[in-house]
Write a protein that holds these residues in place. Structure first.
Motif, short mmCIF file in Angstrom:
data_model
loop_
_atom_site.label_atom_id
_atom_site.label_comp_id
_atom_site.label_asym_id
_atom_site.label_seq_id
_atom_site.Cartn_x
_atom_site.Cartn_y
_atom_site.Cartn_z
N GLU A 216 0.76 -1.01 0.02
CA GLU A 216 -0.10 0.17 -0.04
C GLU A 216 0.80 1.09 0.07
N TRP A 217 0.60 2.20 -0.66
CA TRP A 217 1.31 3.66 -0.93
C TRP A 217 2.33 3.21 -1.58
N SER A 218 2.53 2.35 -2.74
CA SER A 218 3.62 1.72 -3.32
C SER A 218 4.43 3.11 -4.30
N GLN A 219 3.64 4.15 -4.40
CA GLN A 219 4.28 5.24 -5.45
C GLN A 219 5.52 5.90 -4.33
N ILE A 220 5.26 5.95 -3.13
CA ILE A 220 6.32 6.40 -2.34
C ILE A 220 7.92 5.59 -2.48
#
Length: 162
Positions: free
Chosen positions: A110-114
């Motif tokens: 989750e929140w892999s764009q970070i």
């Protein structure tokens, strides 16, 4: 991170639609599968993760690993549920995520764009958007094999609606 060639749109009109997608992906998942999951707060990332885990054979409660970063579960294959929202790219790099990404389990981030620069090239990316109370738009991109093929197979089976 490169961009997947094809972008597919899946419209979920209710939780059962989201579960159908999660079930298909869980059935396709094998050791080494990496799925990045992004979207706004409240878009349904954790609900999707729970449904995916259920269809991967995980028993018990799966909740967001916001403060623990990584939670490990036993299913058909090990399931590594990650939430990198509170990490910097440097902190994530120090965690040794490669051991998970290239290990014997399935990773859902989750929140892999970070941490997009740390994700392996072959991975699947989902972006969830809220369109209404129960409606979600899920944009799906496959990066490398087998994920580009997964997208094509989903599309051929009428799963994606544009």
């Amino acid at each position: 991170m490169s961009h997947g060639k094809e972008q597919y749109i899946y419209t979920s009109n209710h939780l059962q639609d989201t579960e159908a997608l999660a079930a298909w992906l869980a059935d396709a998942a094998i050791a080494g599968t990496v799925i990045g999951l992004d979207g706004d707060l409240g878009a349904g990332k954790t609900a999707f993760s729970q449904l995916f885990a259920k269809h991967l054979g995980v028993k018990g409660i799966v909740n967001s690993p916001t403060f623990t970063i990584i939670k490990e579960y036993e299913g058909r294959v090990p399931f590594y549920h990650m939430d990198v929202y509170r990490l910097s790219i440097d902190e994530a790099d120090e965690l040794g995520l490669d051991e998970y990404f290239y290990g014997e389990g399935v990773c859902l981030v989750e929140w892999s764009q970070i941490i997009s620069d740390l994700l392996p090239e072959p991975h699947l990316h989902l972006f969830m958007e809220t369109m209404g109370i129960d409606q979600r738009k899920i944009t799906i991109r496959g990066f490398g094999s087998p994920y580009e093929e997964w997208c094509c197979n989903l599309n051929k089976n009428g799963v994606f609606k544009s």
